[in-house]
Every structure is written in structure tokens, then in C-alpha cells.
Design a protein around this motif. Sequence first.
Motif: not given
Length: 445
Positions: A365-370, A377-385, A431-432, A438-443
Motif C-alpha cells: 500500500r506504499g507505506i514505508a515501515a521498519h 514494527v516502526w511506521v514513520p507518520v507525518p503527525d503522531e497525534t 492505516l492506508a 501520501g503514504g507514511g512519513g519519512s524513513r
Amino acid sequence: MLGDYPLKGRRASEIAAHIEQGVSGGQLTPGTALPPLRDLAAELGVNPNTVAAAYRLLRDRGVIETAGRKGSRILPRPALTPRDQIRIPVPPHARDLSTGNPDTALLPDLAQALAVAAEAARTDPVLYGHAAVDPRLLALARASFEADGLPGGPIVVASGSLDTIERTLGARLRPGDAVAVEDPGWGSLLDLLPALGLKPVAVRLDDEGPLPASLAAALAEGVRAVVVTSRAQNPTGAALTARRAEALRAVLAGHPEVLLIEDDHGHGMVDQPYHPLVGAGTRHWAVVRSAAKAYGPDLRISVAVGDEETIGRVAGRLRLGAGWVSLLLQRALAELWQGDAAPVHRVAAVYRARRDALLGELAARGIAAHGESGLNVWVPVPDETSVLAALVQRGWVAAPGARYRIQSPPGLRFTVAGLEPAQARELAEDLAAVLGTGGGGSRLV
């Protein structure tokens, strides 16, 4: 006068207590600058040395940081407000993926091991003066460390990874010293450092571990210690590769007096090989392994190997305080370890499958994760809240990245230890939908 909170006190202890009360009550917020020593001394009518002593007390308690001519400020996250208090309420319908706990179905039954330990206590009761380490546990730990290529050294038993790290830092550092830590990193460690009067210095990382250039920059700042997670890094799941470990050893080689602590808490539940950072020139070091993830968080035991002086100081201080870690628990752990009660290949395979399931669904779904290893699993997002709130509405509770970050970009930690593949697909879809196209936040980097 400091805003609407007038500082008071005639003695150093009174001034320090009044400032700490202001922090605890919220009148003095994180980042607030305190008056210069001489200004506050003149305002209170005391000697500047009295104010200096008060600030020193606050620094040692982890309430403020001092930076020379830049002055003193309330720490961004004082020790009296631990990160694990940042909790998201879990509605009845929601699935809680914020805990960081292992899957209880993969933990061994402790009854038999405790029964063996109890019988040993009956035939060989532990009294004052008894050896502090169970011989069988000592042999198992030593064989494990040697198999992974670590130098020989004394071994100490403590009550978990954080307890060992705290004792090791206390053995070699003083309040005011700086410590290089991963960012994002273990929230409990990030709270522990200011509680000890130590200053965390952020080191960025990717899936292979800390970045050599970022570690080199921290060392150039004069850090006195470095703490690195070998595998199952919390919260990102990073695991040191052979290539990265070699690069980090080269960086550390130029700083032989810096204390190196390797936290290998994932030992026993990960399938990535261990790559030590301890090099030929490392003078002060410790490698810590905990029973918590493989055998259960309530089995509060860790084993650590290190250089003679460092481990000697840790063991000596332990004898003066707690004395020893319960031999009953040590014998139970030895029974579990020797009996392979939680086969690492089976446990690691389950956790890997669950991580891979979520990572694959997110990637589709184009979402970067680690999540190279471990439980999360850690998922960068633009805004946590906003993302957290939207996920709660859809029945998912994640851990806010603020628990784990110093300077790194926002993200969410999902504990996938008990997440089945079908649930991973549903979580990824939700999550998508929350993140949009736009997917998640930065890596991470």
C-alpha cells in the motif's frame, strides 16, 4: 521571578525543591530557561554558590540540564515524567498493539523449572555468604558469549537489561556526562539517563543499526559512553549487520576510553546473527543479555560480560546494595536455558512471519515501515497525534513515537508479537485509509 512562578528558598535544598515542585506541578514547563546564577542569587538574597549548589542538585536529579554560558533549562522530558506514562486509552473494541510484550503463547511454562529450582534450594539452601551466581547459569552464559566471539571476562547477574545498564553507567560515569544513544531508542533508557544526571546525545540509525557518521559526531561531542542495541532494537527492529558492525568498530577504535554497552536483549528470540562491537582496543565494555523476551518479563534476570574493571565495579556495588539476584530465579533460568524450553528457531520464526506479514501488507500500500527483528514494527507518520486518534477510531492502539524519540521524525510503534496475518492485512488497510494516498512519513534516515 520566573513568569508567574516566583522562585523561593534560602538554602540550596530549598531552592532545588521549589523548582522541582514547579516542574511537577506544570508551572515550569520543559525547556524553560532558569535565571543566571548571579541574577537569582541577587533576587533571593543568597550567595551565588548557594544557587550553583541548587542547580547542581537539580542536574544530578535529572530535572535540568546545564550548558555553560547557554544557561540552565528544564529538561525536555524530566525523569519525574517517565515516557511510559504517555499512554493511549484502549477502548473495549480495540486491539492493543502498544505494549511491547512477547506473545505469552510462545513463553515456556515456568512451573517445572521453578520446581527444579525449589528442590535445589531444599538440598542446597542459599544463605549469606553463598556464591552470587549459580554455577550452571554462569557456564551457560559464558558458553553463549564465547560462541559469539566475545573476549573472555568476568560475568555478573543483575535484574534485567535496564538494571545492568544503570549499574554499568553508574560504575564509570558521573552526573553531567554525556551518553550516545539510538534515536529513536528505548524509552526507558532515555528516561534513565536524566534520572542519573546524564545527558543523552542522539545517534541516528537505519535498519542495520546506528549510522557510523552519526556515532562519530556524538563521540566528537565528548560522550563518555555509547549504548547500542545489537538486535531487536526497540522501537525500530533494527539489527546490526556484519558490515555495519565493522564500520562502527572502526569509529569506536579512535575512542578507547569511551564505555561501550551492547544491549542484546533479543538473545533467545531472534534469528539474526550477533555481531559484536567490542574490538581489540575497547578498554571499558559490557554486553548484556536478558531473559525477559524469551522466557517472560517477570523473570527479572540478565547476564553481562565485560572487562575486569567495569564488571568488577558493578559486582562490587551490587554486593553492597541488593547483595545478589535470587538464586532461586537463577536456577530456574538455568533449567529453562539448558532444557531449550523456548527453542529460538521456533520463536524467531513466528515473530519473523508476523513482522513480514505486516511489512508486506504495508509495502503493498506504499507505506514505508521498519522491522528487521524482534517484536515491533516502526511506521514513520507525518503527525503522531492525528494518526493515533484515527487508528483508535478504527480499533487499533499503537505506541506513540514520542516515547522513543529525541530529535528523529515522528512515527508509531506497533507490537506485532501476537498479530496474525489476517489482522495484519486489516491493520494495513486501515492505516492506508488514515494516511491517504501520501503514504507514511519519512524513513528513519
